[in-house]
Design a protein around this motif. Structure first.
Motif, PDB file in Angstrom:
ATOM      1  N   ASP A  21       0.079   0.265  17.935  1.00 44.63           N
ATOM      2  CA  ASP A  21       0.339   0.291  19.368  1.00 44.63           C
ATOM      3  C   ASP A  21      -0.189   1.589  19.985  1.00 44.63           C
ATOM      4  O   ASP A  21       0.326   2.074  20.976  1.00 44.63           O
ATOM      5  N   TRP A  22      -1.219   2.129  19.368  1.00 49.92           N
ATOM      6  CA  TRP A  22      -1.840   3.334  19.894  1.00 49.92           C
ATOM      7  C   TRP A  22      -2.564   3.016  21.189  1.00 49.92           C
ATOM      8  O   TRP A  22      -3.099   1.936  21.376  1.00 49.92           O
ATOM      9  N   GLU A  23      -2.605   3.992  22.062  1.00 49.91           N
ATOM     10  CA  GLU A  23      -3.359   3.836  23.305  1.00 49.91           C
ATOM     11  C   GLU A  23      -4.264   5.041  23.489  1.00 49.91           C
ATOM     12  O   GLU A  23      -3.810   6.176  23.453  1.00 49.91           O
ATOM     13  N   LEU A  24      -5.541   4.771  23.635  1.00 44.27           N
ATOM     14  CA  LEU A  24      -6.505   5.815  23.919  1.00 44.27           C
ATOM     15  C   LEU A  24      -7.031   5.586  25.324  1.00 44.27           C
ATOM     16  O   LEU A  24      -7.136   4.445  25.787  1.00 44.27           O
ATOM     17  N   ALA A  25      -7.394   6.662  25.999  1.00 42.78           N
ATOM     18  CA  ALA A  25      -7.808   6.554  27.401  1.00 42.78           C
ATOM     19  C   ALA A  25      -9.123   5.788  27.553  1.00 42.78           C
ATOM     20  O   ALA A  25      -9.279   4.992  28.471  1.00 42.78           O
ATOM     21  N   ALA A  26     -10.050   5.982  26.662  1.00 47.01           N
ATOM     22  CA  ALA A  26     -11.380   5.399  26.860  1.00 47.01           C
ATOM     23  C   ALA A  26     -11.664   4.213  25.947  1.00 47.01           C
ATOM     24  O   ALA A  26     -12.695   3.584  26.079  1.00 47.01           O
ATOM     25  N   VAL A  27     -10.744   3.891  25.015  1.00 48.22           N
ATOM     26  CA  VAL A  27     -11.033   2.862  24.020  1.00 48.22           C
ATOM     27  C   VAL A  27      -9.895   1.845  23.990  1.00 48.22           C
ATOM     28  O   VAL A  27      -8.731   2.199  23.931  1.00 48.22           O
ATOM     29  N   ASP A  28     -10.251   0.571  24.038  1.00 46.15           N
ATOM     30  CA  ASP A  28      -9.269  -0.498  23.879  1.00 46.15           C
ATOM     31  C   ASP A  28      -9.268  -0.898  22.406  1.00 46.15           C
ATOM     32  O   ASP A  28     -10.180  -1.582  21.930  1.00 46.15           O
ATOM     33  N   LEU A  29      -8.249  -0.451  21.658  1.00 42.08           N
ATOM     34  CA  LEU A  29      -8.231  -0.674  20.217  1.00 42.08           C
ATOM     35  C   LEU A  29      -8.051  -2.148  19.859  1.00 42.08           C
ATOM     36  O   LEU A  29      -8.514  -2.586  18.805  1.00 42.08           O
ATOM     37  N   ASP A  30      -7.412  -2.924  20.731  1.00 47.80           N
ATOM     38  CA  ASP A  30      -7.306  -4.360  20.463  1.00 47.80           C
ATOM     39  C   ASP A  30      -8.684  -5.012  20.476  1.00 47.80           C
ATOM     40  O   ASP A  30      -9.009  -5.844  19.626  1.00 47.80           O
ATOM     41  N   LEU A  31      -9.509  -4.632  21.426  1.00 52.07           N
ATOM     42  CA  LEU A  31     -10.857  -5.180  21.503  1.00 52.07           C
ATOM     43  C   LEU A  31     -11.712  -4.715  20.327  1.00 52.07           C
ATOM     44  O   LEU A  31     -12.469  -5.508  19.743  1.00 52.07           O
ATOM     45  N   VAL A  32     -11.575  -3.462  19.948  1.00 53.09           N
ATOM     46  CA  VAL A  32     -12.313  -2.948  18.790  1.00 53.09           C
ATOM     47  C   VAL A  32     -11.901  -3.716  17.531  1.00 53.09           C
ATOM     48  O   VAL A  32     -12.740  -4.092  16.712  1.00 53.09           O
ATOM     49  N   GLY A  33     -10.610  -3.993  17.391  1.00 50.99           N
ATOM     50  CA  GLY A  33     -10.129  -4.756  16.245  1.00 50.99           C
ATOM     51  C   GLY A  33     -10.677  -6.173  16.238  1.00 50.99           C
ATOM     52  O   GLY A  33     -11.070  -6.693  15.191  1.00 50.99           O
ATOM     53  N   LEU A  34     -10.701  -6.809  17.398  1.00 49.79           N
ATOM     54  CA  LEU A  34     -11.249  -8.161  17.478  1.00 49.79           C
ATOM     55  C   LEU A  34     -12.737  -8.185  17.152  1.00 49.79           C
ATOM     56  O   LEU A  34     -13.225  -9.106  16.474  1.00 49.79           O
TER      57      LEU A  34
END
Length: 73
Positions: A21-34
């Motif tokens: 459930d990490w949140e980065l300002a410039a990166v959507d980790l859910d999209l990177v994972g997909l």
């Protein structure tokens, strides 16, 4: 690049998408994972089709026997 790398990409992508459930300002980790899971699945399919083509066994050809009867005359 082997099959193991693609399986690791699928696993890392699933972890990023579903287990963090990490949140980065410039990166959507859910999209990177997909994206990682998609590339891993695509790579696994391509790798297995190439590997299947490489493992195709050609049956041996029976030796040709020629009967040369000119020697008997």
């Amino acid at each position: 690049m082997g099959l193991g790398l693609f399986i690791i990409m699928i696993a890392v992508g699933a972890i990023l998408t579903f287990a963090t459930d990490w949140e980065l300002a410039a990166v959507d980790l859910d999209l990177v994972g997909l994206i990682l899971m998609g590339v891993g699945l695509l790579g696994t399919a391509v790798y297995s089709s190439v590997l299947r083509r490489r493992r195709m066994v050609v049956p041996p050809v029976a030796p040709t026997v020629t009967d040369d009867r000119r020697d008997l005359l």
